[in-house]
Design an enzyme around this catalytic site. Sequence first.
Site, short mmCIF file in Angstrom:
data_model
loop_
_atom_site.label_atom_id
_atom_site.label_comp_id
_atom_site.label_asym_id
_atom_site.label_seq_id
_atom_site.Cartn_x
_atom_site.Cartn_y
_atom_site.Cartn_z
N HIS A 1 0.84 -1.21 0.00
CA HIS A 1 0.00 0.00 0.00
C HIS A 1 0.87 1.26 0.00
O HIS A 1 0.44 2.30 0.48
CB HIS A 1 -0.94 0.02 1.20
CG HIS A 1 -1.68 -1.27 1.42
ND1 HIS A 1 -2.90 -1.54 0.84
CD2 HIS A 1 -1.33 -2.40 2.10
CE1 HIS A 1 -3.30 -2.75 1.19
NE2 HIS A 1 -2.35 -3.31 1.95
N SER B 1 14.77 21.57 -16.59
CA SER B 1 13.58 22.38 -16.84
C SER B 1 14.04 23.72 -17.41
O SER B 1 15.08 24.24 -17.01
CB SER B 1 12.83 22.61 -15.52
OG SER B 1 12.03 23.77 -15.61
N LYS C 1 15.99 21.66 -11.36
CA LYS C 1 15.36 20.38 -11.71
C LYS C 1 16.25 19.46 -12.53
O LYS C 1 17.00 19.89 -13.39
CB LYS C 1 14.08 20.65 -12.51
CG LYS C 1 13.05 21.45 -11.72
CD LYS C 1 12.05 20.56 -11.04
CE LYS C 1 11.05 20.12 -12.07
NZ LYS C 1 9.98 19.35 -11.46
N GLU D 1 9.62 8.25 -17.07
CA GLU D 1 8.27 8.82 -17.26
C GLU D 1 7.73 8.47 -18.64
O GLU D 1 6.57 8.10 -18.81
CB GLU D 1 8.31 10.34 -17.10
CG GLU D 1 8.49 10.80 -15.67
CD GLU D 1 8.64 12.31 -15.60
OE1 GLU D 1 7.63 12.99 -15.44
OE2 GLU D 1 9.78 12.80 -15.72
N TYR E 1 -9.57 -14.43 -45.89
CA TYR E 1 -8.96 -13.10 -45.86
C TYR E 1 -9.99 -12.01 -46.11
O TYR E 1 -10.87 -12.14 -46.95
CB TYR E 1 -7.85 -13.00 -46.93
CG TYR E 1 -7.23 -11.62 -46.98
CD1 TYR E 1 -6.16 -11.28 -46.16
CD2 TYR E 1 -7.76 -10.62 -47.81
CE1 TYR E 1 -5.62 -10.01 -46.17
CE2 TYR E 1 -7.23 -9.35 -47.83
CZ TYR E 1 -6.15 -9.04 -47.01
OH TYR E 1 -5.63 -7.78 -47.02
N GLN F 1 -5.48 -5.54 -43.43
CA GLN F 1 -4.45 -4.55 -43.73
C GLN F 1 -4.22 -3.62 -42.53
O GLN F 1 -3.15 -3.05 -42.38
CB GLN F 1 -4.88 -3.75 -44.97
CG GLN F 1 -3.85 -2.80 -45.48
CD GLN F 1 -4.15 -2.36 -46.90
OE1 GLN F 1 -4.00 -3.13 -47.85
NE2 GLN F 1 -4.61 -1.13 -47.06
N1 ARG Z 1 -2.05 -4.99 -48.48
C1 ARG Z 1 -2.77 -6.16 -48.16
C2 ARG Z 1 -2.73 -6.41 -46.65
O1 ARG Z 1 -1.97 -5.81 -46.02
C3 ARG Z 1 -2.18 -7.33 -48.86
C4 ARG Z 1 -3.13 -8.44 -49.16
C5 ARG Z 1 -4.17 -7.96 -50.09
N2 ARG Z 1 -4.96 -9.01 -50.63
C6 ARG Z 1 -6.07 -8.76 -51.28
N3 ARG Z 1 -6.71 -9.77 -51.76
N4 ARG Z 1 -6.52 -7.54 -51.44
O2 ARG Z 1 -3.47 -7.19 -46.11
#
Ligand code: ARG
Length: 461
Positions: free
Chosen positions: A157, A278, A284, A291, A318, A323
């Site tokens: 504490h 400072s 200082k 920090e 994907y 990105q």
């Molecule tokens: N610039 C894209 C990323 O960073 C690469 C992959 C893009 N692929 C796509 N099918 N558009 O994810």
Amino acid sequence: MSDKPWSGRFSEPTDAFVEAFTASIDFDQRLAQQDIAGSKAHARMLGRQGILSDDDVSAILSGLDAVAAEIEAGKFPYSVALEDIHMNIEARLTERIGDAGKRLHTGRSRNDQVATDLRLFVREQIDAILGELARFREGLANAAEHEADTVMPGFTHLQAAQPVTLGHHLLAYFEMADRDAERLRDARKRVNKLPLGSGALAGTTYAIDREWVAAELGFDGVTENSLDAVSDRDFAVETVLACALVMAHLSRLSEELVLWASPQFGFVTLPEAFCTGSSIMPQKMNPDVPELVRGKTGRVNGGLIQLLTLIKAQPLAYNKDMQEDKEPLFDALDTVRGSLKVMADMVPGITFHREAMRTAAAAGFATATDLADYLVRQGVPFREAHEVVGGAVQAAIDRGCDLADLDLVTLQGFSGAIGEDVYDVLTLDGSVAARDHVGGTAPDQVRGAARRARKRLGGGS
Ligand code: ARG
């Protein structure tokens, strides 16, 4: 618009703002060397499998080397129209070597390509961070050995609780940093799998050799599922989580150093090269480095939340959302690496003020628990002993002195079980020396712990 590799099915040019909005080249150019390494391994594999001719492969390899040199020299003409680092490099390669450059993307997609580049990048960064972590731990172990006998108040504490040795306190940070290293090494295992060969999402129709590429690029193996491989960013989340804990630990140490460097504590003087003055108050010397490290913790925590939020509820496989993984990841890795470097550099230069620490430890009734333990050894039940010592502390407060300054008659007024030998436990050195077991604060234990700590470091960072 014909310069875009995907322009075939389009009849209108990309909106100018959309082009800039969707581009990642401003930040993913940091992946250039990884992209080239991945492409070279991919091209050589295509050659070995008879998918590309030997002539094409050698043109691609020397062309990529030339592009790498251009990038290194700062002469690469980055183009926002070409969206990202992958298409920028491929287009430049084709500009230099012609048709062979257009064959490089055979059996590959940017989706497995970017996942590969990112894993290579994270792997390198983890290794560099582990190096800084090792230096940081070494500095702590060395300082702990030097300060094994230095007595300071231990706090709970933020109130003086029991005396501890400074070496023991420093080794607490060694343990945190040691777990951090272990966590990063563990994350690295899952980083170090090759996603290339997963194609856009379903794999590829070419007779590729993924294991060969994996070995070539230093991966421990290949990813098992193509859908997962192109959409997995768990490895980035895990790495940033490990980084966030590093920062949490550094921020705790920073906070203590800031407090200890204040004239009110006067426990340490930080090396001048790590402080600033400072512009208005001539007296200082500000602890800017700890920090700032404390302040930078928020960037890494923010990055962790960004990444967790990024992957949440994304359908397989994907998506362009991915990105957005790069900037928080890069920033977290840079922040933790820089913070560790500056702390590792600073620790060996800290001056510890042993007298001030001892005086503070003596002033806070820090040996009250030792007196209670003494009474227990004389047969007094602990709860009763606690009560007795509370009375003695109150008497010391009334007289403006410490427990060890109360004379024997006064102490015996609180309990007949107290004898002359009580003064052995009321001293600071007696108190710390009594905690003589593995994990305890006794100077001999701390010396042993520091030795073992250094040995653990020697066994690999
Ligand atoms: N610039 C894209 C990323 O960073 C690469 C992959 C893009 N692929 C796509 N099918 N558009 O994810």
